[in-house]
Write a protein that holds these residues in place. Structure first.
Motif, PDB file in Angstrom:
ATOM      1  N   GLU A   1       0.842  -1.197   0.000  1.00 23.74           N
ATOM      2  CA  GLU A   1       0.000   0.000   0.000  1.00 23.74           C
ATOM      3  C   GLU A   1       0.873   1.241   0.000  1.00 23.74           C
ATOM      4  N   PHE A   2       0.309   2.334  -0.520  1.00 24.30           N
ATOM      5  CA  PHE A   2       1.021   3.606  -0.570  1.00 24.30           C
ATOM      6  C   PHE A   2       0.875   4.392   0.735  1.00 24.30           C
TER       7      PHE A   2
ATOM      8  N   ASP B   1       5.814   5.593  -3.025  1.00 25.95           N
ATOM      9  CA  ASP B   1       6.652   4.476  -3.410  1.00 25.95           C
ATOM     10  C   ASP B   1       7.845   4.387  -2.455  1.00 25.95           C
TER      11      ASP B   1
ATOM     12  N   GLN C   1       0.176  17.756  -7.268  1.00 22.46           N
ATOM     13  CA  GLN C   1      -0.111  16.527  -8.006  1.00 22.46           C
ATOM     14  C   GLN C   1      -0.060  16.765  -9.514  1.00 22.46           C
TER      15      GLN C   1
ATOM     16  N   VAL D   1       3.108  10.898 -11.261  1.00 20.62           N
ATOM     17  CA  VAL D   1       1.738  10.666 -10.801  1.00 20.62           C
ATOM     18  C   VAL D   1       0.883  10.296 -12.001  1.00 20.62           C
ATOM     19  N   ARG D   2       0.206   9.156 -11.915  1.00 18.21           N
ATOM     20  CA  ARG D   2      -0.568   8.662 -13.049  1.00 18.21           C
ATOM     21  C   ARG D   2      -2.064   8.879 -12.885  1.00 18.21           C
ATOM     22  N   SER D   3      -2.476   9.508 -11.794  1.00 19.47           N
ATOM     23  CA  SER D   3      -3.886   9.772 -11.533  1.00 19.47           C
ATOM     24  C   SER D   3      -4.193  11.249 -11.753  1.00 19.47           C
TER      25      SER D   3
ATOM     26  N   GLU E   1      -6.355   9.464  -3.351  1.00 21.69           N
ATOM     27  CA  GLU E   1      -5.291   8.475  -3.150  1.00 21.69           C
ATOM     28  C   GLU E   1      -4.552   8.335  -4.476  1.00 21.69           C
ATOM     29  N   PRO E   2      -3.558   9.187  -4.725  1.00 22.14           N
ATOM     30  CA  PRO E   2      -2.892   9.221  -6.028  1.00 22.14           C
ATOM     31  C   PRO E   2      -2.195   7.908  -6.381  1.00 22.14           C
ATOM     32  N   ASP E   3      -2.153   7.649  -7.684  1.00 19.57           N
ATOM     33  CA  ASP E   3      -1.408   6.520  -8.232  1.00 19.57           C
ATOM     34  C   ASP E   3      -0.031   7.052  -8.600  1.00 19.57           C
TER      35      ASP E   3
ATOM     36  N   GLN F   1       4.480   6.730  -8.866  1.00 17.94           N
ATOM     37  CA  GLN F   1       5.645   5.887  -9.098  1.00 17.94           C
ATOM     38  C   GLN F   1       6.901   6.712  -8.891  1.00 17.94           C
TER      39      GLN F   1
END
Length: 211
Positions: free
Chosen positions: A7-8, A37, A70, A79-81, A87-89, A91
């Protein structure tokens, strides 16, 4: 992302019931630890959770500057979201603060920053980042005390915004507070990251070391 990370949010399982600062325990809604991450090379450090971040339980999210941060790191590929994600996605990036609790009426005291310091130090040690982004004057000066040879009072986040400062074990790339940042200053940060950080192998400018 570390293959073992599940989990992040608060991935190091830090104390969510901390009661070390009496004045904050009754004022806060929740403790907000780091998010992201655990194998990240980029660590973003603010001062304290905003109201939106406290509501989400995630640093640098929501209105009050979180969405702008973000968005910037989304443009940079970390950030891919969407910028408004609670709850950002993410990496290769980790978001955290000097202090983990929000007081609704004031900024953190020196004592509160000092009390929370072990949390931040543990994250820095376990993540071992290559680049730290201090967001605002307070994080810049606090990190300067520990990780550079310059005097803390020699730093001015307005002047240091979107520059690279050599630290001990990593580099600092300061950012102004997002709520006070103009569009041109946001663009300058993106440009500096693209042209002077991501375009080179920053890992070769200094060796990784244990902290």
């Amino acid at each position: 992302m570390d293959a073992n990370q599940t989990e992040f949010e608060n991935p190091f399982a830090m104390d969510t019931d901390c009661e070390n600062c009496e004045e904050l325990c009754g004022a806060r809604d929740r403790v907000v630890h780091g998010y992201g991450d655990v194998g990240a090379e980029f660590l973003v450090v603010g001062t304290a959770p905003t109201e939106a971040a406290e509501r989400n339980g995630v640093p640098f999210t929501g209105e009050g500057g979180g969405e702008r941060v973000q968005s910037i790191f989304g443009d940079l590929g970390f950030v891919r979201s969407a910028p408004d994600a609670a709850e950002p996605d993410v990496q290769n990036i980790f978001f955290t603060n000097l202090t983990r609790c929000r007081h609704p009426d004031r900024k953190p005291t020196d004592r509160e920053v000092g009390t929370c310091e072990p949390f931040l130090n543990a994250e820095i040690r376990m993540i071992n980042p290559q680049i730290i982004v201090p967001v605002g004057e307070r994080p810049l000066r606090e990190l300067a005390v520990e990780y550079t040879t310059r005097r803390p009072d020699s730093f001015d986040v307005d002047a240091e915004h979107a520059t690279t400062i050599r630290g001990r074990g990593f580099e600092l790339v300061p950012m102004k507070e997002p709520a006070a940042m103009s569009d041109d200053e946001a663009d300058a940060f993106r440009d500096h990251m693209h042209e002077n950080v991501l375009s080179r192998d920053y890992r070769q400018t200094k060796g990784r070391r244990s902290r």
